[in-house]
Every structure is written in structure tokens, then in C-alpha cells.
Design an enzyme around this catalytic site. Sequence first.
Site, PDB file in Angstrom:
ATOM      1  N   HIS A 170      32.629  34.950   0.422  1.00 55.97           N
ATOM      2  CA  HIS A 170      32.502  33.504   0.686  1.00 55.97           C
ATOM      3  C   HIS A 170      33.460  33.034   1.775  1.00 55.97           C
ATOM      4  O   HIS A 170      33.680  31.828   1.914  1.00 55.97           O
ATOM      5  CB  HIS A 170      32.751  32.707  -0.607  1.00 55.97           C
ATOM      6  CG  HIS A 170      31.609  32.819  -1.578  1.00 55.97           C
ATOM      7  ND1 HIS A 170      31.702  32.386  -2.881  1.00 55.97           N
ATOM      8  CD2 HIS A 170      30.357  33.326  -1.446  1.00 55.97           C
ATOM      9  CE1 HIS A 170      30.548  32.613  -3.500  1.00 55.97           C
ATOM     10  NE2 HIS A 170      29.722  33.193  -2.653  1.00 55.97           N
ATOM     11  N   CYS A 184      30.377  30.442  18.980  1.00 52.18           N
ATOM     12  CA  CYS A 184      30.200  31.869  19.323  1.00 52.18           C
ATOM     13  C   CYS A 184      30.292  32.789  18.121  1.00 52.18           C
ATOM     14  O   CYS A 184      30.082  34.006  18.248  1.00 52.18           O
ATOM     15  CB  CYS A 184      31.242  32.277  20.385  1.00 52.18           C
ATOM     16  SG  CYS A 184      32.926  32.435  19.739  1.00 52.18           S
ATOM     17  N   THR A 208      34.472  34.835 -13.333  1.00 51.74           N
ATOM     18  CA  THR A 208      33.447  34.052 -12.636  1.00 51.74           C
ATOM     19  C   THR A 208      32.428  33.539 -13.648  1.00 51.74           C
ATOM     20  O   THR A 208      32.102  34.189 -14.623  1.00 51.74           O
ATOM     21  CB  THR A 208      32.757  34.876 -11.518  1.00 51.74           C
ATOM     22  OG1 THR A 208      31.784  34.059 -10.855  1.00 51.74           O
ATOM     23  CG2 THR A 208      32.086  36.119 -12.047  1.00 51.74           C
TER      24      THR A 208
HETATM   25  N1  APR Z   1      41.097  34.489 -16.931  1.00 46.61           N
HETATM   26  C1  APR Z   1      39.794  34.877 -16.853  1.00 46.61           C
HETATM   27  N2  APR Z   1      38.774  34.024 -16.597  1.00 46.61           N
HETATM   28  C2  APR Z   1      39.088  32.722 -16.406  1.00 46.61           C
HETATM   29  C3  APR Z   1      40.424  32.242 -16.468  1.00 46.61           C
HETATM   30  C4  APR Z   1      41.446  33.185 -16.741  1.00 46.61           C
HETATM   31  N3  APR Z   1      42.733  32.827 -16.831  1.00 46.61           N
HETATM   32  N4  APR Z   1      40.389  30.888 -16.242  1.00 46.61           N
HETATM   33  C5  APR Z   1      39.102  30.553 -16.038  1.00 46.61           C
HETATM   34  N5  APR Z   1      38.315  31.647 -16.157  1.00 46.61           N
HETATM   35  C6  APR Z   1      36.863  31.738 -15.998  1.00 46.61           C
HETATM   36  C7  APR Z   1      36.112  30.532 -16.502  1.00 46.61           C
HETATM   37  O1  APR Z   1      35.789  30.704 -17.874  1.00 46.61           O
HETATM   38  C8  APR Z   1      34.850  30.563 -15.622  1.00 46.61           C
HETATM   39  O2  APR Z   1      33.842  31.374 -16.231  1.00 46.61           O
HETATM   40  O3  APR Z   1      36.608  31.807 -14.620  1.00 46.61           O
HETATM   41  C9  APR Z   1      35.323  31.238 -14.341  1.00 46.61           C
HETATM   42  C10 APR Z   1      35.470  30.290 -13.174  1.00 46.61           C
HETATM   43  O4  APR Z   1      34.186  29.802 -12.870  1.00 46.61           O
HETATM   44  P1  APR Z   1      33.989  28.818 -11.619  1.00 46.61           P
HETATM   45  O5  APR Z   1      35.005  27.750 -11.664  1.00 46.61           O
HETATM   46  O6  APR Z   1      32.538  28.480 -11.559  1.00 46.61           O
HETATM   47  O7  APR Z   1      34.367  29.730 -10.341  1.00 46.61           O
HETATM   48  P2  APR Z   1      33.488  30.861  -9.684  1.00 46.61           P
HETATM   49  O8  APR Z   1      32.637  31.559 -10.690  1.00 46.61           O
HETATM   50  O9  APR Z   1      34.399  31.691  -8.854  1.00 46.61           O
HETATM   51  O10 APR Z   1      32.530  30.015  -8.697  1.00 46.61           O
HETATM   52  C11 APR Z   1      31.663  30.772  -7.867  1.00 46.61           C
HETATM   53  O11 APR Z   1      30.994  28.749  -6.756  1.00 46.61           O
HETATM   54  O12 APR Z   1      31.640  26.721  -5.994  1.00 46.61           O
HETATM   55  C12 APR Z   1      31.304  27.980  -5.599  1.00 46.61           C
HETATM   56  O13 APR Z   1      31.994  29.098  -3.653  1.00 46.61           O
HETATM   57  C13 APR Z   1      32.445  28.657  -4.895  1.00 46.61           C
HETATM   58  O14 APR Z   1      33.104  30.985  -5.006  1.00 46.61           O
HETATM   59  C14 APR Z   1      32.780  29.850  -5.790  1.00 46.61           C
HETATM   60  C15 APR Z   1      31.492  30.055  -6.568  1.00 46.61           C
END
Ligand code: APR
Length: 242
Positions: A109, A120, A176
Site C-alpha cells: 500500500h 512521471c 489485519t
Molecule cells: N495485536 C494483533 N492484532 C491487533 C492488535 C494487536 N495488538 N490490535 C488490533 N489488532 C487487529 C484488529 O483486531 C483488526 O482485526 O488488527 C486489525 C486492524 O484492522 P484495520 O484497522 O482494518 O487495519 P488493516 O486490516 O491493516 O486495514 C487494511 O485498509 O484502510 C485501509 O489501506 C488501509 O492498509 C489498510 C487496509
Amino acid sequence: MASPRSIVVLTGAGISAESGLATFRGPDGLWEGHHVEQVCTPQALARDPATVHRFYDARRAALSQVEPNAAHRALARLDAEWPGDLVIVTQNVDDLHERAGARRLIHMHGELLSALCASCGAREPWAGQLDPGMPCPACDAPALRPDIVFFGEMPYAMDRIEGAIAAADLFVSIGTSGAVYPAAGFVQTARYAGGRTLELNLEPSAGSALFDESRLGPASLLVPAWVEETLAVAGPNPAAAR
Ligand code: APR
């Protein structure tokens, strides 16, 4: 299962949460303060470049206030000691994996510490403030923008990522929510290719049911334990066993 030979790890905002960087969809999530449409789309950049640049300038500046945590350090240890194939695919735009020492790393990302020329296509390391209309060092066009893949844009290195997942014996998803494609579909690609799938997350992600195994808890505890367990079964260089 015999120890895997090739591993793909996917990380999301959850791996950086314990370093103090906000996730996107949690109660105090980044998007809570901003509407995604206002700061993370090509339309937002065209309509209100100052707001978009300010949002990413603030996140870039915050990087100097945080440090990698035990989960980043554990993945860097895996990178250094794992004798087989490994790639860490991160959705995160922070530099915590690099600062922990990871090398076999793909930022799908984009990166806060990079600027992209909308004219460019050049990508330049960028640590400071990035104002709208700054000239591109490569082509001089006043077209530098945050090097962030916005919603609706193609993530980086998708061919390389999909090739690695198709060849992986093990796919591990860490921190994630499984809310955003194409990353949310990687577990399906891994299953289709016959790889084992493992999720390490604070709570079940949207795709939890698709994983062979799901371990719930903070990344700073789960990731070091999983790396220890994986290196313990690595044994002699599995790559040589092919
Ligand atoms: N340890 C493990 N997991 C965790 C922790 C922790 N300490 N804290 C939060 N989480 C988990 C949450 O339960 C959730 O499932 O991390 C996840 C974060 O999810 P999002 O906030 O949706 O982030 P992400 O999955 O990286 O988002 C994906 O969405 O907005 C776009 O480009 C942005 O790269 C991002 C993409």
C-alpha cells in the site's frame, strides 16, 4: 506437517498497534477521525490536496515518536534465520518492519517515507513535510503526492505477491481485519494453492473461518511465540531438502 519450506506473512495495522500507531477500524481508529473518502482516494487528492497532504504529513511525523515492538522484531528474526523462502507483505505504510531489521519485505500500500510523482511515476525517499505542488526531483513537474496506494488504485507488486503465495507452504496473516481487498483475498489464494493458513489477530478477522488455524491475542505475544516455534522445526536448511 513437515516444516514449511516457503512462508508468506501478511501484516496489517494491528502489528503496529502496540507501538502506538492507530489502526483504521478500531474504536480509536484512524478513520474515525476522518472519512476515508476525504483522505484516501484520488478524488480527495484532486478535490482537497491540502487536507490529504496534511493527513499524511501528520502520520509521517508521528513515525519518529514510535518504535518497533516485539512482533516486528520477531518477524525480523525470522527473516534473518529462516533458511527457506520468505516474504513479508505489509499493508502498513509505516517503517517499523524495516527499523526492526526486516529485509524480505513488500509494502503493497506504499510508504509514508516516500513521495510519488503523479507525472512521471518516480518514487523518492521523503522524510519531511510534503506540500501540494512540490516539484519532482526526477522530472521537475509540480506533481509530488504521498506514495500511498489510495482506494481504487492498484497495490504495488501484486504479481510478485500472488506468485509467492501460490508457491507458499504456509500463509500467515497478522493484525489485519480482512476488510480490504486484494489483501483480504490472499488467504483464498493460499488455500487454493494447497498452503496451510494461520491467523494471528486480536480478534477474529472477517476471513477467520477461512484459516486452518486462528490464534487470538496481541501480536507482541503471538508473533514471537510463533516465530520461536517455526524456527525450532526449521532444522537443517529445508531449501536444501528440495
Ligand atoms: N495485536 C494483533 N492484532 C491487533 C492488535 C494487536 N495488538 N490490535 C488490533 N489488532 C487487529 C484488529 O483486531 C483488526 O482485526 O488488527 C486489525 C486492524 O484492522 P484495520 O484497522 O482494518 O487495519 P488493516 O486490516 O491493516 O486495514 C487494511 O485498509 O484502510 C485501509 O489501506 C488501509 O492498509 C489498510 C487496509
